[in-house]
Structure formats: structure tokens, C-alpha cells
Design a protein around this motif. Structure first.
Motif, short mmCIF file in Angstrom:
data_model
loop_
_atom_site.label_atom_id
_atom_site.label_comp_id
_atom_site.label_asym_id
_atom_site.label_seq_id
_atom_site.Cartn_x
_atom_site.Cartn_y
_atom_site.Cartn_z
N GLY A 105 -4.60 -4.22 7.40
CA GLY A 105 -3.82 -3.60 6.34
C GLY A 105 -2.57 -2.89 6.85
N ILE A 106 -2.12 -1.92 6.08
CA ILE A 106 -0.90 -1.17 6.39
C ILE A 106 -1.23 -0.09 7.41
CG2 ILE A 106 0.86 0.38 5.44
CD1 ILE A 106 0.60 -1.20 2.79
N LEU A 107 -0.72 -0.23 8.63
CA LEU A 107 -1.01 0.71 9.71
C LEU A 107 0.27 1.38 10.20
CD1 LEU A 107 -3.57 -1.18 12.00
CD2 LEU A 107 -4.02 0.26 10.01
N SER A 108 0.09 2.53 10.85
CA SER A 108 1.22 3.22 11.46
C SER A 108 1.56 2.57 12.80
CB SER A 108 0.88 4.69 11.68
OG SER A 108 -0.10 4.82 12.71
N LYS A 109 2.73 2.89 13.31
CA LYS A 109 3.13 2.35 14.61
C LYS A 109 2.19 2.82 15.71
CE LYS A 109 7.14 1.83 17.64
NZ LYS A 109 8.58 2.16 17.82
N ASP A 110 1.74 4.08 15.63
CA ASP A 110 0.81 4.60 16.64
C ASP A 110 -0.51 3.83 16.62
OD1 ASP A 110 2.61 6.48 17.51
OD2 ASP A 110 1.74 8.14 16.36
N GLN A 111 -1.01 3.52 15.43
CA GLN A 111 -2.25 2.75 15.33
C GLN A 111 -2.07 1.35 15.89
OE1 GLN A 111 -2.79 3.34 11.04
NE2 GLN A 111 -4.73 4.41 11.46
N ARG A 130 -8.34 -18.51 18.51
CA ARG A 130 -8.03 -17.12 18.17
C ARG A 130 -9.10 -16.57 17.26
NH1 ARG A 130 -2.62 -16.67 19.39
NH2 ARG A 130 -1.58 -18.67 19.74
N PHE A 131 -9.22 -15.24 17.29
CA PHE A 131 -10.25 -14.60 16.46
C PHE A 131 -9.70 -13.27 15.95
CE2 PHE A 131 -14.13 -12.02 15.84
CZ PHE A 131 -14.83 -12.86 14.98
N SER A 132 -9.97 -13.02 14.67
CA SER A 132 -9.44 -11.80 14.05
C SER A 132 -10.49 -11.08 13.23
CB SER A 132 -8.25 -12.14 13.15
OG SER A 132 -7.74 -10.97 12.51
N LEU A 133 -10.52 -9.76 13.34
CA LEU A 133 -11.23 -8.92 12.39
C LEU A 133 -10.32 -8.72 11.19
CD1 LEU A 133 -12.81 -8.31 15.06
CD2 LEU A 133 -13.12 -5.98 14.19
N VAL A 134 -10.88 -8.89 10.00
CA VAL A 134 -10.15 -8.65 8.76
C VAL A 134 -10.93 -7.60 7.97
CG1 VAL A 134 -9.16 -9.66 6.67
CG2 VAL A 134 -9.36 -11.04 8.75
N THR A 135 -10.27 -6.55 7.52
CA THR A 135 -10.95 -5.49 6.78
C THR A 135 -10.29 -5.28 5.43
OG1 THR A 135 -9.57 -3.81 7.87
CG2 THR A 135 -11.73 -4.27 8.84
N SER A 136 -11.12 -5.03 4.42
CA SER A 136 -10.60 -4.69 3.10
C SER A 136 -10.04 -3.27 3.13
CB SER A 136 -11.71 -4.80 2.05
OG SER A 136 -12.73 -3.84 2.32
N GLY A 137 -9.17 -2.97 2.16
CA GLY A 137 -8.59 -1.63 2.08
C GLY A 137 -7.11 -1.64 2.37
N LYS A 138 -6.42 -0.60 1.92
CA LYS A 138 -4.97 -0.51 2.13
C LYS A 138 -4.64 -0.40 3.61
CE LYS A 138 -0.86 2.05 0.66
NZ LYS A 138 -0.34 3.14 -0.20
N GLY A 139 -5.45 0.33 4.35
CA GLY A 139 -5.22 0.53 5.77
C GLY A 139 -6.51 0.92 6.45
N MET A 140 -6.41 1.78 7.47
CA MET A 140 -7.60 2.15 8.23
C MET A 140 -7.45 3.56 8.77
SD MET A 140 -9.55 0.06 11.21
CE MET A 140 -10.34 -0.91 9.93
N GLY A 141 -8.47 4.39 8.56
CA GLY A 141 -8.49 5.73 9.13
C GLY A 141 -8.75 5.67 10.63
#
Length: 326
Positions: free
Chosen positions: A146-152, A108-119
Motif C-alpha cells: 500500500g501507501i508507505l512513507s519513504k522511511d518505511q 519473484r515473490f511478493s507479500l501483498v497486504t490489504s489496507g491503505k498502508g502499514m503501521g
């Protein structure tokens, strides 16, 4: 205590796992009795997963400048940790890293990003990267954004991301002691949203942040209630500049005891050893996989280096474990 261990094994073999009161009782085990607890956990692991171990890998795709005040984190903008700062990586180095990890044996492979969420603009770039990963590798694709919306989350699912990683970090009771800029419920809402769009969720936490063993147990029950199939277990790596830089790390046998209790609470989950295991467990690291662990994050972590994938695979093979796609 042997009677309680026998009872725990029977409850775990039945599939649901032990209840909270029995877990609290097992947490009182000390000394050489911990080996008996570990052996019970090993038998339960082999009952549900055989001797297979699932391997995943990550890339720190955006680093530093995080708005959140998580007291353990080197990437928080609240603390001066000298961590490297950079914006979202381009597709080429990410694809190179993914192919390297695939060749080394990761599943498995994952992108991990800093920050509360993502624009949404950054998410568009991330979706393009995942499209390339899906076409050019055979890896199972995961995300930790991070914290994403259901649409994202729906857009990620549509792009081929099948698992979303979002840690609870600790118990509901202890969480305000490690973070004040978002809530425990914020994290649970993201987990439930990911599940609603069809993703599996990888969620766990960090041991040794000053929590009690009951806090660790309470997190396990929260994860069970959320039906989490993959549970990363990190051990605190105290980072200079964070509020936890002087936090004492748990003794290895206490960590192993906690892992074994997790297995008896969560008999069929993947218990995934992740960051901090090398420093905290030292020469006892292999015993995690005799105490209930059956998955691992391999290669480098976010801001610290791990062992090589080859070293971890050799360790698992020496234990009689197999590495294969789940």
C-alpha cells in the motif's frame, strides 16, 4: 493503416515508443487488422526481450477490512463480498508458499497486504518475514503493502526487497470514478519514494472498469513518464457485492489490441499478465504473449484462483517462449 503500423514499429524499435497521437490512431483499429497490430507488437517484444518470459508469484498476506473504497475490490470494508478476513500471516505459511512457487518455476515473490498502508509494528513483522525469505530462498523479493512513507520503503530496501508493487489502476482522469478515499497523486508519491530509495517499481492497472481505450492509453503514458519497468495488466473480475459486480468485461480482441498498443508505447517494459486473464480471454489467453506480453503473475491471485504454474509454463513453452530469471 499499414503505414501507421510501420511508423509505430520504427518508433518502438528506436527505444522510446510511439507518441500519444499515434497511439490514439492505432486504437481505432478493428476487425482483422488487430492481428497486424499484434504482430507489430510481437516483433518489438522480441527485439527487446527475445522470447524470455518473467514469472512472479504472490501471497495474500493480510486479507480484507481495507479502509479504501476502490470500487473493484473484494477486500474493501465498504462492500459485503464475503471475502475471507485475517491479520498478517505468520512466517511459516508464507515461507512454505514461497518455496512451493520457487520449486514450480517462479522467479519473484511478493507479500501483498490489504489496507491503505502499514503501521510500523506490522512492518517489523514483515521485515522479519523478508529476512527469512532472503536466507531460505533464491527468489527476487517484491512487496505490495500500500501507501508507505519513504522511511518505511527504505527499511524494506535495506532488508533485500528490490521491487515495490503499487498500481496506478487507471488513468488520472478516470481514477476518481473508481476511488475517492485517496488520490492518484498519493499513489504517484509512493512510487517516486520507492524509486528514490533504490527500488524498481512494478505498476500497472486494471482493464475493463468502464474506462475508454484512451484512458488505458493515458495510463500507459503516465507509466512511461514514471520509468516503470514492470507493468501488470489485470482484467476486471467483477466481484459480487462490489459496485462493479455487473460491469461488462471487454471483448478478448479489445484486450489484445490494448496490450499491443502498450507494447508499442513501452517497448522495453515487462508487460505482466495478471488477474482476470483466464475469465476474460478464455481460450485466447495464450495470444497475450503474441501481442506484446512477456511476463506473468502465476499461481493464485489475491481472492481468486488462477491456473497452476505448470499449466502456464506449458502454455508458454508451446508458444516457443522460455521462462528464465531476468
Amino acid at each position: 493503416m499499414q503505414k501507421r503500423l510501420h511508423q509505430a514499429e520504427e518508433m518502438a524499435f528506436a527505444g522510446k515508443g510511439i507518441d500519444r497521437e499515434l497511439a490514439y490512431q492505432l486504437s481505432e483499429i478493428a476487425g482483422s487488422e488487430i492481428y497486424g497490430l499484434m504482430d507489430s507488437a510481437r516483433r518489438v517484444t522480441e527485439q527487446f526481450a527475445g522470447k524470455h518470459v518473467d514469472l512472479c508469484s504472490i501471497i495474500n498476506a493480510r486479507s480484507g477490512a481495507c479502509s479504501e473504497d476502490c470500487r473493484f475490490c473484494a477486500q474493501s470494508a465498504w462492500y459485503n463480498t464475503n471475502v475471507e478476513h485475517y491479520d498478517l500471516l505468520h512466517v511459516e505459511p508464507i515461507l512454505e508458499r514461497a518455496k512451493e512457487m520457487e520449486q514450480a518455476g517462479a522467479h519473484r515473490f511478493s507479500l501483498v497486504t490489504s489496507g491503505k498502508g502499514m503501521g510500523d509494528d506490522d512492518l517489523d513483522q514483515v521485515l522479519y518475514i523478508y529476512e527469512q525469505l532472503r536466507v531460505k530462498t533464491k527468489l527476487h523479493l517484491c512487496a505490495s503493502l500500500g501507501i508507505l512513507s519513504k522511511d518505511q520503503l527504505q527499511r524494506l530496501w535495506n532488508c533485500g526487497v528490490t521491487m515495490y508493487h503499487h498500481n496506478l489502476e487507471t488513468s488520472r482522469n478516470f481514477f476518481p470514478s473508481i476511488c475517492t478515499t485517496h488520490t492518484y497523486e498519493d499513489r504517484i508519491e509512493t512510487i517516486k519514494a520507492a524509486q528514490e530509495v533504490g527500488m524498481k517499481v512494478c505498476s500497472g492497472g486494471i482493464f475493463s472498469m468502464g474506462e475508454t481505450i484512451r484512458d488505458r492509453i493515458d495510463m500507459a503514458f503516465e507509466l512511461r513518464d514514471l520509468n516503470i519497468p514492470s507493468i501488470p495488466i489485470n482484467i476486471l473480475n467483477p466481484i459480487a457485492g462490489t459496485p462493479m459486480e455487473g460491469q461488462p468485461v471487454l471483448e478478448p480482441m479489445e484486450i489484445l489490441k490494448s496490450i499491443a498498443i502498450y507494447r508499442l508505447i513501452l517497448p522495453s517494459a515487462y508487460l505482466r499478465m495478471a488477474g482476470g486473464r483466464e475469465g476474460a480471454l478464455r481460450n485466447l489467453q495464450a495470444l497475450c504473449f503474441m501481442a506484446g506480453a512477456n511476463a506473468a503473475l502465476v499461481g493464485s491471485y489475491l481472492t481468486t484462483s488462477g491456473r497452476t504454474v505448470a499449466e502456464d509454463i506449458q502454455m508458454l513453452q508451446d508458444l516457443g517462449r522460455n521462462v528464465s530469471i531476468s
